[in-house]
Design an enzyme around this catalytic site. Structure first.
Site, short mmCIF file in Angstrom:
data_model
loop_
_atom_site.label_atom_id
_atom_site.label_comp_id
_atom_site.label_asym_id
_atom_site.label_seq_id
_atom_site.Cartn_x
_atom_site.Cartn_y
_atom_site.Cartn_z
N ARG A 107 0.89 -1.18 0.00
CA ARG A 107 0.00 0.00 0.00
C ARG A 107 0.91 1.21 0.00
O ARG A 107 1.74 1.38 0.89
CB ARG A 107 -0.90 0.01 1.24
CG ARG A 107 -1.54 1.37 1.47
CD ARG A 107 -2.62 1.36 2.51
NE ARG A 107 -3.79 0.65 2.03
CZ ARG A 107 -4.99 0.74 2.61
NH1 ARG A 107 -5.17 1.47 3.69
NH2 ARG A 107 -6.01 0.07 2.12
N HIS A 134 -7.67 1.01 -6.08
CA HIS A 134 -7.79 0.11 -4.92
C HIS A 134 -8.48 -1.19 -5.39
O HIS A 134 -9.62 -1.46 -5.02
CB HIS A 134 -8.60 0.81 -3.83
CG HIS A 134 -8.50 0.16 -2.48
ND1 HIS A 134 -7.69 -0.92 -2.21
CD2 HIS A 134 -9.13 0.45 -1.31
CE1 HIS A 134 -7.82 -1.26 -0.94
NE2 HIS A 134 -8.69 -0.46 -0.37
N GLN A 137 -10.20 -3.90 -3.01
CA GLN A 137 -11.48 -3.47 -2.44
C GLN A 137 -12.63 -3.79 -3.39
O GLN A 137 -13.68 -4.30 -2.97
CB GLN A 137 -11.44 -1.95 -2.19
CG GLN A 137 -12.74 -1.40 -1.63
CD GLN A 137 -13.01 -1.93 -0.24
OE1 GLN A 137 -12.16 -1.86 0.62
NE2 GLN A 137 -14.20 -2.49 -0.01
N ASP A 218 -17.60 7.06 -0.62
CA ASP A 218 -16.32 6.89 0.10
C ASP A 218 -16.03 8.22 0.79
O ASP A 218 -16.72 9.23 0.55
CB ASP A 218 -15.21 6.53 -0.92
CG ASP A 218 -13.87 6.19 -0.26
OD1 ASP A 218 -13.84 5.97 0.97
OD2 ASP A 218 -12.85 6.17 -0.98
N CYS A 259 -16.37 1.47 1.34
CA CYS A 259 -15.19 0.62 1.59
C CYS A 259 -14.71 0.72 3.03
O CYS A 259 -14.01 -0.18 3.51
CB CYS A 259 -14.06 0.98 0.63
SG CYS A 259 -13.42 2.65 0.85
N ARG A 287 -13.20 -8.76 2.01
CA ARG A 287 -11.80 -8.45 1.70
C ARG A 287 -10.96 -9.69 1.96
O ARG A 287 -10.07 -10.04 1.19
CB ARG A 287 -11.29 -7.29 2.56
CG ARG A 287 -11.93 -5.94 2.30
CD ARG A 287 -11.55 -5.37 0.95
NE ARG A 287 -10.12 -5.24 0.79
CZ ARG A 287 -9.38 -4.25 1.29
NH1 ARG A 287 -9.95 -3.26 1.93
NH2 ARG A 287 -8.07 -4.20 1.08
N1 CP Z 1 -11.06 -0.24 2.90
C1 CP Z 1 -9.78 -0.28 3.27
O1 CP Z 1 -8.87 -0.50 2.47
O2 CP Z 1 -9.58 -0.09 4.60
P1 CP Z 1 -8.19 0.11 5.34
O3 CP Z 1 -7.67 1.47 4.94
O4 CP Z 1 -8.53 0.04 6.80
O5 CP Z 1 -7.24 -0.96 4.93
N1 NVA Z 2 -10.21 6.77 -0.79
C1 NVA Z 2 -9.71 6.32 0.49
C2 NVA Z 2 -9.87 4.83 0.61
C3 NVA Z 2 -9.44 4.25 1.92
C4 NVA Z 2 -9.57 2.76 1.99
C5 NVA Z 2 -8.26 6.72 0.64
O1 NVA Z 2 -7.48 6.55 -0.29
O2 NVA Z 2 -7.93 7.23 1.72
#
Ligand code: CP
Ligand code: NVA
Length: 301
Positions: A107, A134, A137, A218, A259, A287
């Protein structure tokens, strides 16, 4: 090397196989304590590095538990604690990690980091979120929709809010899984131009959600967005909040997804998040199952 970098760069048949395998694995272990291993142990003898350059709850825990259920071992690494955060190149990090582990999940911020990792790693790399996409997700989201409503093909999915990284993976999925995607949000927060043609836009959220099978939103401020943009974004997005008034315009049996993490009563009201349309915690659970299927696909096990 079979990387899982994005939904649009993964073969359509492979995506379907991953979703079907995730459903099968979920069913096979239903009711067992979470720490109980799966009957088959396809990741036995494998070790997986999970690298986080941004915070995470779901991605971190679901990958870690998933690997253990599959019989493998995990190593959770924080980007800032690695030499990666102190000048070692991504390419060298990828080459070195490939000598120790069988699979890398990362990530990160820039998509270029993910792509460089994939280019130089000699083991599969999985995208655990970048500023642009992502995909893990949305695999869980497609799985969740189908678990509740059957095939997503031909359904109407409406995204209300910021045209962000999670939306981008929905747009890629719309093409691959053949559903209709509508974006509703303010023009300054439109999705990036690279996604043109994968969705349609309707500025009026009430018109947009008419006939929707699924309504998604989101956070209004993502992890990579400057906090200074917070107030402006709230003003721009307030009219796109998913609340009972908006949801009442969608189909009666429509689903609501987010998400998570959510900012309750900003992008969606608690009434909707905890109400009968919401499947947000099934999404979070899935997930785990979807990523187990992704890892098996990457490793061919
Ligand atoms: N939805 C998601 O990716 O959550 P986290 O940021 O907690 O991993
Ligand atoms: N759009 C959000 C998703 C988190 C899972 C971010 O990138 O912070």
């Amino acid at each position: 090397m079979t990387h899982f970098l994005d939904i649009h760069t993964t073969d359509q048949d492979d995506l379907r196989q991953i979703i079907d395998n995730a459903h099968a694995m979920k069913t096979a272990r239903a009711g067992r304590p979470k720490g109980t291993p799966d009957d088959d142990q396809p990741l036995a003898g494998h070790i997986v590095a999970l690298i986080f350059e941004k915070p995470s709850t779901r991605t971190r825990v679901s990958f870690d538990v998933g690997v253990r259920q599959l019989g493998g071992q995990t190593m959770v690494l924080s980007g800032s604690d690695m030499q990666l955060g102190h000048g070692e190149t991504i390419a060298d990090t990828a080459r070195v990690l490939s000598r120790y582990v069988d699979l890398i999940m990362i990530r990160t911020f820039e998509e270029a980091t993910l792509l460089e990792m994939a280019e130089h790693a000699t083991v599969p790399v999985i995208n655990g979120l970048t500023n642009r996409t992502h995909p893990c997700q949305i695999m869980a989201d497609v799985m969740t929709f189908e678990e509740h409503r059957g095939p997503i093909k031909g359904k109407k999915v409406v995204w209300s809010g910021d045209g962000n990284n999670v939306f981008a993976s929905f747009a890629h999925a719309a093409k691959q899984f053949e559903f209709d995607l509508v974006f509703t949000g303010p023009e300054p927060l439109d999705p990036e131009r690279a996604l043109d043609g994968l969705y349609t836009t309707e500025r009026d959220p009430h018109k947009a959600v008419e006939g929707a099978d699924l309504v998604v939103t989101d956070t209004w401020v993502s992890m990579h967005d400057p906090q200074s943009a917070r107030e402006r974004r709230h003003n721009q997005l307030r009219g796109y909040q998913v609340n009972s008034d908006l949801m009442s315009k969608a189909k009666e049996d429509s689903l609501f997804m987010h998400c998570l993490p959510a900012h309750r009563d900003d992008e969606a009201t608690s009434e909707i998040m905890d109400g009968p349309h919401s499947v947000i915690f099934d999404e979070a659970e899935n997930r785990l199952h979807a990523q187990k299927a992704v890892m098996r696909w990457c490793l061919g096990v």
